[in-house]
Scaffold this active site. Structure first.
Site, PDB file in Angstrom:
ATOM      1  CD  GLU A 158      -2.805  -1.366   2.343  1.00  0.00           C
ATOM      2  OE1 GLU A 158      -2.701  -0.550   3.276  1.00  0.00           O
ATOM      3  OE2 GLU A 158      -3.624  -2.314   2.366  1.00  0.00           O
ATOM      4  CG  ASN A 199      -0.764  -6.452  -2.006  1.00  0.00           C
ATOM      5  OD1 ASN A 199      -1.347  -7.025  -2.922  1.00  0.00           O
ATOM      6  ND2 ASN A 199      -1.258  -6.403  -0.767  1.00  0.00           N
ATOM      7  CG  HIS A 235      -9.896  -5.520   0.705  1.00  0.00           C
ATOM      8  ND1 HIS A 235     -10.079  -6.749   1.301  1.00  0.00           N
ATOM      9  CD2 HIS A 235      -8.590  -5.201   0.891  1.00  0.00           C
ATOM     10  CE1 HIS A 235      -8.937  -7.147   1.849  1.00  0.00           C
ATOM     11  NE2 HIS A 235      -8.016  -6.235   1.599  1.00  0.00           N
ATOM     12  CD  GLU A 263      -4.595  -7.796   1.264  1.00  0.00           C
ATOM     13  OE1 GLU A 263      -5.429  -7.120   1.905  1.00  0.00           O
ATOM     14  OE2 GLU A 263      -3.375  -7.526   1.233  1.00  0.00           O
ATOM     15  CG  ASP A 265     -12.757  -8.786   1.677  1.00  0.00           C
ATOM     16  OD1 ASP A 265     -12.824  -7.730   1.011  1.00  0.00           O
ATOM     17  OD2 ASP A 265     -12.081  -8.874   2.710  1.00  0.00           O
TER      18      ASP A 265
END
Length: 464
Positions: A158, A199, A235, A263, A265
């Site tokens: 990030e 990432n 996300h 990651e 979701d």
């Protein structure tokens, strides 16, 4: 390079201790079971995230071992855990995640080496002229410790603000943008065989933030900096998977990089309903299809195994239900959609079990549903207490169709693996009040017959 060449062949062997299953000598590693098998057949991996506390949840670990072939430690490799004070290292928690992965023939995605968050205060308190040495020492020590055990590292996590500018943190304040190249070079020197990634989140579609990442990795490649891929955290909010996601992936791979969904979701405003769960299924399928359509998309990882261990409710109050498994680790429509996207010929049949002459003293009903693909299936069973007295401890007997073999179970223990089987409650769900229900499920292989069982007998009494 083909996708298959990007995936290490894995023998899907699971430790029996990780399953809520009795009497099975060849547990959930048979061909055709689990998302991992479908994914590997397509040349990609399908992973999940685990934390140290997850390892004591046998229901969770049974699903993880059966379904996924890549593990990302949720917190155990971050700086505040691995080097809480200057020069004092703690790799115990991360080692536990690696040990679980190795015992289940899963690879490990290292997460992460450098991040502005979960950074111990001592790093930010260092004089600027000492930050680079501290960063390089941290990367070298951790990457060396896990050398040969980690498939890939999120070297820097990030790095960008939403507008595409670099975050202001201890590293940019001390080294400017040059810290990124230095971190990658240092990681490569410590473990030359690990894949090295940058990432970030909100870089899945084409926007200011992903444009900044694209410019950065283009520059790094042109400068000969060792970088292998870009991680798209993914996300999502239900219904908001970017339409430009596939094109965005393709422009990164055109630079000679891998991309990975790291990651995944897809959060829902609670309570979830049939409409939002259907949209979530569409979203999951879209993400998987995007990866499959891009030759250097190497895999997809969901962040957490089920809704019960998701980070979403704690961070976004009123939202949740973001994974493929519900709070009881039962597969949701998103699981079926993912399986289908990966090439599983999922068919769903729901059968309410009845008998031609229901026993007059029956005090239970059973419903069950079967989701089948290729040579595997999952079955969900719900038992309702229709009597006037509470049930304290239950044992449900039924006969599996010929050729079906149970490989794993959740919310119950099942023995033997085929033929006439008995499902028994586990410690937390043995009591069923009048009018209440209890649910459990299992995964099985099959040789063509995916029929649901017939008669069910609860504690010796046939259910209507």
């Amino acid at each position: 390079m083909s996708k298959t060449s990007n995936v290490l062949a894995a023998t899907a062997v699971l430790a029996v201790g990780g399953l809520l299953l009795a009497g099975v000598t060849d547990p959930a590693g048979a061909a055709g079971t689990g998302l991992k098998t479908l994914a590997e057949a397509k040349g990609i991996y399908f992973g999940t995230a685990l934390t140290q506390s997850n390892l004591s949840n046998s229901t969770l670990t049974a699903v993880a071992g059966a379904q996924f072939d890549m593990v990302t430690p949720g917190n155990e490799m971050k700086w505040d855990t691995t080097e809480p004070s200057n020069g004092s290292y703690n790799f115990g928690p991360g080692d536990q995640i690696v040990s679980f992965a190795q015992s289940h023939s899963m690879r490990v995605r290292g997460h992460n080496l450098v991040w502005h968050s979960q950074l111990p205060g001592w790093v930010s308190s260092l004089p600027s002229n000492q930050v680079q040495a501290a960063m390089e020492a941290h990367i070298t020590t951790e990457a060396t410790h896990y050398k040969g055990k980690v498939y890939a590292w999120d070297v820097v996590n990030e790095p960008f603000n939403e507008d595409g500018s670099l975050r202001s943190d201890a590293f940019t304040n001390a080294m400017g943008s040059g810290y990124l190249a230095d971190a990658l070079r240092t990681a490569h020197a410590a473990d030359p065989n690990a894949k090295l990634y940058l990432n970030d989140y909100n870089i899945e579609g084409q926007n200011a933030k992903s444009d900044a990442m694209y410019r950065l990795v283009s520059q790094l490649k042109s400068q000969g900096v060792p970088i292998d891929g870009v991680g798209l955290e993914s996300h999502f909010i239900v219904g908001q998977v970017p339409s430009s996601m596939r094109a965005n992936m393709q422009r990164f791979t055109a630079l000679g990089l891998d991309v990975a969904v790291t990651e995944l979701d897809d959060r829902i405003q609670l309570p979830a309903n049939s409409g939002t769960l259907a949209q979530q299924a569409t979203d999951y399928a879209a993400v998987v299809n995007n990866c499959l359509a891009v030759s250097r998309c190497v895999g997809v990882s969901q962040w957490g195994v089920g809704d019960a261990d998701s980070w979403i409710p704690g961070t976004f109050p009123g939202q949740g239900a973001a994974t493929m498994y519900d709070n009881n680790y039962q597969p949701k429509p998103a699981y079926d959609a993912t399986s289908t996207a990966l090439g599983g010929s999922t068919t769903t049949t729901t059968t309410t079990t009845t008998t031609t002459s229901p026993p007059p003293n029956s005090t239970c009903t059973v419903t069950d549903s079967v989701n089948a693909w290729n040579t595997g299936l999952t079955e969900s069973v719900t038992v309702t207490n229709t009597g006037s007295a509470a049930i304290s401890g239950w044992s449900l007997a039924f006969t599996l169709a010929g050729g079906q073999t149970v490989t794993s179970a959740w919310n119950a223990t099942i023995s033997p693996a085929g033929g006439q089987v008995t499902a028994k409650n586990v410690g937390y769900n043995g009591s069923v009040a009048p009018g209440a229900s209890v649910s459990f499920g299992f995964q099985a292989t099959h040789t063509g017959n995916t029929s649901a069982p017939g008669d069910f007998t609860l504690n010796g009494t046939r259910c209507a």
